[in-house]
Write a protein that holds these residues in place. Sequence first.
Motif, short mmCIF file in Angstrom:
data_model
loop_
_atom_site.label_atom_id
_atom_site.label_comp_id
_atom_site.label_asym_id
_atom_site.label_seq_id
_atom_site.Cartn_x
_atom_site.Cartn_y
_atom_site.Cartn_z
N SER A 1 -4.60 -16.68 76.78
CA SER A 1 -5.30 -16.55 75.26
C SER A 1 -5.83 -15.10 75.28
CB SER A 1 -6.14 -17.39 75.16
OG SER A 1 -5.68 -18.60 75.44
N TYR A 2 -5.92 -14.22 76.24
CA TYR A 2 -6.71 -12.97 76.13
C TYR A 2 -6.23 -12.07 74.92
CZ TYR A 2 -8.74 -8.53 77.25
OH TYR A 2 -9.46 -7.35 77.16
N ALA A 3 -4.91 -11.97 74.95
CA ALA A 3 -4.50 -11.38 73.84
C ALA A 3 -5.01 -11.37 72.45
CB ALA A 3 -2.85 -11.18 73.75
N LEU A 4 -5.06 -12.79 72.15
CA LEU A 4 -5.72 -13.32 70.81
C LEU A 4 -7.06 -12.94 70.71
CD1 LEU A 4 -3.02 -14.96 71.16
CD2 LEU A 4 -4.51 -16.91 69.88
N LEU A 5 -7.87 -12.73 71.73
CA LEU A 5 -9.35 -12.51 71.46
C LEU A 5 -9.21 -10.89 71.19
CD1 LEU A 5 -10.67 -14.84 74.43
CD2 LEU A 5 -10.88 -14.99 71.98
N GLN A 6 -8.43 -10.06 71.88
CA GLN A 6 -8.79 -8.63 71.74
C GLN A 6 -8.30 -8.39 70.22
OE1 GLN A 6 -7.67 -6.21 75.03
NE2 GLN A 6 -7.19 -4.48 73.61
N ALA A 7 -7.06 -9.13 69.85
CA ALA A 7 -6.94 -9.03 68.41
C ALA A 7 -7.84 -9.43 67.52
CB ALA A 7 -5.43 -9.65 68.22
N TYR A 8 -8.62 -10.27 67.80
CA TYR A 8 -9.49 -10.90 66.99
C TYR A 8 -10.79 -10.06 66.95
CZ TYR A 8 -12.92 -14.39 65.39
OH TYR A 8 -13.76 -14.92 64.58
N ASP A 9 -10.94 -9.34 67.98
CA ASP A 9 -11.89 -8.17 68.15
C ASP A 9 -11.76 -7.24 67.20
OD1 ASP A 9 -13.48 -9.09 70.08
OD2 ASP A 9 -13.00 -7.94 71.56
N PHE A 10 -10.61 -6.60 67.11
CA PHE A 10 -10.23 -5.70 66.16
C PHE A 10 -10.30 -6.13 64.64
CE2 PHE A 10 -6.48 -2.20 65.77
CZ PHE A 10 -7.62 -1.27 64.80
N LEU A 11 -9.97 -7.58 64.56
CA LEU A 11 -10.10 -8.10 63.13
C LEU A 11 -11.61 -7.85 62.79
CD1 LEU A 11 -8.78 -9.39 60.80
CD2 LEU A 11 -9.14 -11.63 61.86
N MET A 12 -12.36 -8.57 63.63
CA MET A 12 -13.89 -8.76 63.34
C MET A 12 -14.48 -7.08 63.05
SD MET A 12 -15.11 -11.50 63.42
CE MET A 12 -13.77 -12.03 62.42
N LEU A 13 -14.04 -6.13 63.87
CA LEU A 13 -14.37 -4.85 63.75
C LEU A 13 -13.83 -4.27 62.42
CD1 LEU A 13 -14.29 -3.61 67.37
CD2 LEU A 13 -16.41 -3.78 66.03
N TYR A 14 -12.88 -4.60 62.25
CA TYR A 14 -12.28 -4.00 60.60
C TYR A 14 -12.98 -4.61 59.55
CZ TYR A 14 -8.78 -3.17 56.96
OH TYR A 14 -8.31 -2.87 55.85
N GLU A 15 -13.22 -5.77 59.71
CA GLU A 15 -14.12 -6.60 58.62
C GLU A 15 -15.45 -6.04 58.54
OE1 GLU A 15 -13.19 -10.83 58.91
OE2 GLU A 15 -11.01 -10.46 58.09
N ARG A 16 -16.21 -6.23 59.75
CA ARG A 16 -17.64 -5.68 59.55
C ARG A 16 -17.91 -4.49 59.63
NH1 ARG A 16 -20.49 -9.74 64.07
NH2 ARG A 16 -19.68 -11.55 63.47
N GLU A 17 -17.35 -3.42 60.20
CA GLU A 17 -17.69 -2.31 60.49
C GLU A 17 -16.60 -1.46 59.81
OE1 GLU A 17 -20.39 -1.77 62.17
OE2 GLU A 17 -20.76 -3.71 62.65
N GLY A 18 -15.61 -2.02 59.34
CA GLY A 18 -14.69 -0.78 58.75
C GLY A 18 -13.93 -0.11 59.71
N CYS A 19 -14.10 -0.80 60.90
CA CYS A 19 -13.23 -0.13 62.12
C CYS A 19 -11.58 -0.10 61.91
CB CYS A 19 -13.64 -0.56 63.29
SG CYS A 19 -13.07 0.03 64.78
N ASN A 20 -10.84 1.06 61.74
CA ASN A 20 -9.36 1.05 61.55
C ASN A 20 -8.76 1.54 62.73
OD1 ASN A 20 -10.50 3.29 60.84
ND2 ASN A 20 -9.32 3.54 59.24
N PHE A 21 -9.49 2.03 64.03
CA PHE A 21 -8.71 2.47 64.94
C PHE A 21 -9.00 1.84 66.23
CE2 PHE A 21 -6.03 6.05 64.29
CZ PHE A 21 -5.89 6.43 62.85
N GLN A 22 -8.28 1.51 66.97
CA GLN A 22 -8.40 1.45 68.45
C GLN A 22 -7.82 2.11 69.25
OE1 GLN A 22 -8.08 -2.47 71.62
NE2 GLN A 22 -7.43 -2.77 69.66
N SER A 23 -8.51 2.59 70.47
CA SER A 23 -7.84 3.48 71.50
C SER A 23 -7.91 2.66 72.76
CB SER A 23 -8.74 4.85 71.44
OG SER A 23 -10.01 4.52 71.98
#
Length: 435
Positions: free
Chosen positions: A174-196
């Motif tokens: 399930s790990y992959a889902l959680l990391q993807a979810y992180d990105f989504l959360m950061l996008y929605e909360r912080e306007g974060c649109n990049f991941q490195s």
Amino acid sequence: MSQQFTNIVDDLQWRGALSDATPGAEDLLINDKITCYNGFDPTSDTLHIGNLLPLMCLSRLQRYGHTPIAILGGGTGMIGDPSGRTDERSLLSIEDIDANGEKIRVQLEQFLDFDAKSNPAQLINNADWLRSINYLDFLRDIGKNFTVNTMIRRDSVRTRMEREGEGISYTEFSYALLQAYDFLMLYEREGCNFQSGGTDQWGNILDGVDLIRRKHGADKNGLPRAHGIVFPLITDSKGDKLGKSIGGAPALDSNKFSPYRLYQFFFNTDDADVIRYIKLFTWLEPEEVGPLEEAVRENPGRREAQQTLAEQITQIVHGQSGLEQARRVTRAFVRGEFDTLSASELDDLFEGSASIQVEKCDIDNRALSFEELAVATSLAQSFGDARRTVQQGGMYLNSGRVDDPAREITPEDLLHGNLIVLRRGRREHRLVRVL
RNA sequence: GCAGGGAUUGGGGAGCGGUCAAACCCAGCAGACUGUAAAUCUGCCGCCUUGUGCUUCGUAGGUUCGAAUCCUACUCCCUGCACCA
């Protein structure tokens, strides 16, 4: 900074720091101000040199006006990323992970400016949202967007599934889902649109990009709203992972890996790797790197490039005082003359490095032998080891070679009345404080 | 589940009743050389109170004057076959 490069993409590419990027990512990096996050693993209480590249890249992004976010995997750290692992991880307790996170935070501050006016860096713990996830909601909102068919095709998952008797737990799957979810959360909360991340994260990053597209659609030009950039895996010219040769990546924590040792680690970089490392791990620009490149070619014995690399990195990781310390120890080490240093220099020199304390009366009574001290400081693994090394001429007390392992430590051996320096071979040192 | 094979000191891999703390290779450590490098050479490479010493050869017992070496049980791994699908 001097603007040798007109944009960060040219900069990163010249440094060989950009391995891959999603379509359209470069355009945004050049023409827009983006927010980029990179995850850091809290399963250890210190970052290590393997984190150097992501850290420097976040830092570079910030210098070009972008906003960096460092994510502490406090939530995902409870699960464990199967990427690059052949075995199931053991799970850490919440307390451990939180404690580790605190220490890592301090190290991050060495690289990122959390007080910048327009684009301050942020440190966020993904536990903030992951630990309060509601399982049913998560399955409905997030799980729906992933097909198992795709997930089991991932190398990281497949290799584990093919190992008979080992397998992969549902948890790690399930790990992959959680990391993807992180990105989504950061996008929605912080306007974060990049991941490195490192190339090993490419798949996980794309999962996040896809998830954001499914949730929020494409932009008006039909391009993804979220992007990813990945760094190459850094190996030395022998193909070994950086730091692997000394067993375990050197830590950025000065108590675990002293500034001096970090300095030495990079000072000993192979000629074939040194220029590449300078580009990746320092702020030096082409006009400064060019001459060094020539120096390696024309006069490799002087090791100018290695020295520059070691100084730059030590400075970046441990600051000016750390660099000074590394230089002083190096000088003492080259000459092997510790008795020429002042008490405060010695004291300062070994600050943060391995040292032990012994009772003054033990010295006065001549109750301590050299070998006992060597073992006590873990300079030798055992008495036998200590004796062998002495026999081979590899042990030193202060500035002199030791020829008798049973030699008593006397008050005359004390530097400045309370210090003893032990040395094994050419680079292992221990400080003994006498109370 | 059945039949074979195997688990040895950090890794690989000999040993198959005493001469075994255990060949050999790699890694590691020290010394020489050197560029604080590479290569090379030399030595070391279980522990200690250096001794007819102690603890190690998957785990637990047993047979022997004596076991890493033989027997029994257990655990794990590999290879065939079967079962399942």
